[in-house]
Design a protein around this motif. Structure first.
Motif, short mmCIF file in Angstrom:
data_model
loop_
_atom_site.label_atom_id
_atom_site.label_comp_id
_atom_site.label_asym_id
_atom_site.label_seq_id
_atom_site.Cartn_x
_atom_site.Cartn_y
_atom_site.Cartn_z
N LEU A 1 0.82 -1.21 0.00
CA LEU A 1 0.00 0.00 0.00
C LEU A 1 0.86 1.26 0.00
CD1 LEU A 1 -2.71 1.47 0.14
CD2 LEU A 1 -2.68 1.13 2.63
N GLU A 2 1.92 1.27 0.78
CA GLU A 2 2.77 2.46 0.85
C GLU A 2 3.45 2.75 -0.49
OE1 GLU A 2 3.06 4.75 3.19
OE2 GLU A 2 1.50 3.68 4.30
N ILE A 3 3.68 1.72 -1.29
CA ILE A 3 4.26 1.93 -2.61
C ILE A 3 3.25 2.66 -3.50
CG2 ILE A 3 5.14 0.77 -4.67
CD1 ILE A 3 6.18 -1.44 -2.86
N LEU A 4 1.99 2.24 -3.42
CA LEU A 4 0.95 2.93 -4.18
C LEU A 4 0.86 4.40 -3.75
CD1 LEU A 4 -1.50 2.95 -6.14
CD2 LEU A 4 -2.91 2.34 -4.15
N THR B 1 -20.68 -4.05 -14.26
CA THR B 1 -19.54 -3.39 -14.87
C THR B 1 -18.36 -3.30 -13.92
OG1 THR B 1 -20.18 -1.15 -14.15
CG2 THR B 1 -21.09 -1.92 -16.26
N VAL B 2 -17.19 -3.10 -14.49
CA VAL B 2 -16.02 -2.65 -13.73
C VAL B 2 -15.48 -1.42 -14.46
CG1 VAL B 2 -15.38 -4.84 -12.68
CG2 VAL B 2 -14.50 -4.28 -14.93
N GLU B 3 -15.14 -0.43 -13.68
CA GLU B 3 -14.67 0.83 -14.26
C GLU B 3 -13.18 0.99 -14.04
OE1 GLU B 3 -15.24 5.66 -13.61
OE2 GLU B 3 -16.72 4.26 -12.79
N ILE B 4 -12.47 1.28 -15.11
CA ILE B 4 -11.05 1.61 -15.03
C ILE B 4 -10.96 3.10 -14.72
CG2 ILE B 4 -8.97 1.93 -16.43
CD1 ILE B 4 -9.64 -0.68 -17.84
N ASP B 5 -10.34 3.43 -13.59
CA ASP B 5 -10.29 4.82 -13.15
C ASP B 5 -8.87 5.20 -12.73
OD1 ASP B 5 -11.56 7.34 -12.43
OD2 ASP B 5 -11.27 6.76 -10.35
N ASP B 6 -8.50 6.41 -13.06
CA ASP B 6 -7.21 6.97 -12.62
C ASP B 6 -6.04 6.09 -13.05
OD1 ASP B 6 -5.68 8.96 -11.53
OD2 ASP B 6 -6.17 8.54 -9.45
N LEU B 7 -6.08 5.64 -14.30
CA LEU B 7 -4.98 4.86 -14.84
C LEU B 7 -3.77 5.76 -15.02
CD1 LEU B 7 -3.83 2.27 -16.18
CD2 LEU B 7 -4.84 3.05 -18.32
N THR B 8 -2.67 5.41 -14.36
CA THR B 8 -1.48 6.27 -14.34
C THR B 8 -0.24 5.45 -14.66
OG1 THR B 8 -2.47 7.69 -12.63
CG2 THR B 8 -0.08 7.81 -12.91
N VAL B 9 0.58 5.98 -15.56
CA VAL B 9 1.90 5.41 -15.82
C VAL B 9 2.92 6.51 -15.57
CG1 VAL B 9 3.44 4.38 -17.52
CG2 VAL B 9 1.00 3.79 -17.52
N ASN C 1 3.02 11.61 -8.58
CA ASN C 1 2.34 12.04 -9.80
C ASN C 1 1.29 13.12 -9.53
OD1 ASN C 1 3.03 10.29 -12.41
ND2 ASN C 1 3.26 8.97 -10.62
N ASP C 2 0.71 13.13 -8.33
CA ASP C 2 -0.33 14.10 -8.00
C ASP C 2 0.22 15.47 -7.64
OD1 ASP C 2 -2.46 12.40 -8.47
OD2 ASP C 2 -2.48 11.63 -6.42
N LEU C 3 1.52 15.58 -7.42
CA LEU C 3 2.11 16.86 -7.06
C LEU C 3 1.92 17.92 -8.14
CD1 LEU C 3 5.44 15.93 -5.23
CD2 LEU C 3 3.48 17.16 -4.28
N GLU C 4 1.71 17.49 -9.39
CA GLU C 4 1.47 18.47 -10.45
C GLU C 4 0.18 19.25 -10.23
OE1 GLU C 4 -0.04 17.20 -14.38
OE2 GLU C 4 0.34 15.15 -13.67
N PHE C 5 -0.70 18.72 -9.39
CA PHE C 5 -1.95 19.42 -9.07
C PHE C 5 -1.84 20.21 -7.76
CE2 PHE C 5 -3.12 15.47 -11.36
CZ PHE C 5 -3.53 16.06 -12.54
N GLY C 6 -0.65 20.24 -7.17
CA GLY C 6 -0.42 20.98 -5.95
C GLY C 6 -0.24 20.07 -4.75
N ALA C 7 0.54 20.54 -3.77
CA ALA C 7 0.85 19.74 -2.59
C ALA C 7 -0.39 19.44 -1.77
CB ALA C 7 1.89 20.46 -1.73
N GLU C 8 -1.31 20.42 -1.66
CA GLU C 8 -2.52 20.20 -0.87
C GLU C 8 -3.34 19.06 -1.45
OE1 GLU C 8 -6.38 22.67 0.91
OE2 GLU C 8 -5.15 23.55 -0.68
N PRO D 1 8.22 0.65 -9.06
CA PRO D 1 6.82 1.01 -9.26
C PRO D 1 6.68 1.92 -10.47
CG PRO D 1 7.74 2.13 -7.33
CD PRO D 1 8.76 1.14 -7.78
N ALA D 2 5.83 1.51 -11.41
CA ALA D 2 5.77 2.20 -12.71
C ALA D 2 4.38 2.69 -13.08
CB ALA D 2 6.28 1.26 -13.80
N GLY D 3 3.34 2.11 -12.51
CA GLY D 3 1.98 2.50 -12.88
C GLY D 3 0.96 1.94 -11.92
N CYS D 4 -0.27 2.42 -12.04
CA CYS D 4 -1.32 1.95 -11.16
C CYS D 4 -2.69 2.28 -11.76
CB CYS D 4 -1.19 2.59 -9.77
SG CYS D 4 -1.05 4.38 -9.79
#
Length: 252
Positions: A126-129, A184-192, A136-143, A172-175
């Motif tokens: 979990l900590e790796i995720l 259904t299953v929804e693919i959400d927040d696919l990040t590489v 990757n989320d830092l581009e949207f700001g630290a908060e 760790p390369a993607g999630c």
């Protein structure tokens, strides 16, 4: 395939208010997440109706320290005429989303790559995720990135959300988040991660979802102006409509 609409897409947020014109979604645990704090119109509003909703949401958000307003218009309807002019004059960011779906057996075969390892997130990784998402989320700001850490932990406890990690040669390369419902299953927040682009990691994450849920329809939403939508079409996803979104971020 069942008829897929935007109603099948998961919304993180609670309905704070509803009337004949719109639903107002609010998520107090993450005020910086625009996709959880917005108004969704039931019908295309007139300029007068939009201004009333705009004033309401602006007051609601500013009173809570939120520095944005965001609106969704009904599916498959484009704002035109006086409404379109008003949005342009008021400097709204205007974009649209596209809805895609696929039966897992229609996803194209991909070559096995021993360099890529796909793992379901557990307490052990979990900590790796959290590390990968935060970076990757830092581009949207630290908060935003810090609030996202708490969201990841909450979603880890949600039985209807499966978090998946991809490693490339041990790094760790993607999630991706997989949101599970009855049909259904929804693919959400696919990040590489930028360091691991063009190595087939995004496709391998998708293939893992297809193999894990072979009896469900796999759905996702793509930015209508993003190059990723071209990839989805090549992968045999079927287009199921569009929805316009607009937003404005207030300057300090």
């Amino acid at each position: 395939m069942k008829k897929i609409t935007f109603e099948d897409i998961y919304t993180l947020g609670n309905i704070a208010a509803e009337n004949t014109h719109y639903r107002h979604f609010h998520y107090p645990d993450m005020l910086t997440r625009y996709d959880s704090n917005f108004i969704e119109f039931k019908n295309l509003p007139s300029v007068k109706e939009f201004k009333e909703a705009e004033n309401y949401l602006s007051d609601y958000h500013l009173s809570r320290g939120q520095k944005h307003v965001k609106f969704y218009f009904p599916a498959n309807i484009k704002p035109t005429g006086d409404l379109s002019k008003y949005l342009t004059d008021m400097d709204y960011e205007i974009g649209y989303l596209e809805l895609y779906a696929i039966q897992p057996e229609h996803f194209p075969p991909i070559k096995n790559n021993s360099d890529i390892d796909i793992q379901v997130v557990t307490e052990k990784n979990l900590e790796i995720l959290i590390y990968l998402r935060y970076k990757n989320d830092l581009e949207f700001g630290a908060e935003f990135a810090e609030q996202k850490v708490d969201l990841i932990k909450r979603q880890f406890e949600d039985q209807d959300i499966q978090q998946v990690l991809a490693f490339y040669r041990g790094s760790p390369a993607g999630c991706v988040d997989v949101i599970i419902s009855d049909e259904t299953v929804e693919i959400d927040d696919l990040t590489v991660d930028d360091s691991f682009r063009n190595k087939g990691i995004g496709s391998r994450l998708q293939k893992f979802v297809m193999e894990s849920f072979p009896k469900k329809v796999v759905i996702l939403v793509a930015d209508g102006e993003d190059t990723a939508r071209k990839m989805y079409k090549k992968q045999n996803y079927q287009y199921h409509g569009y929805k316009y979104e607009i937003q404005k971020v207030y300057q300090d």
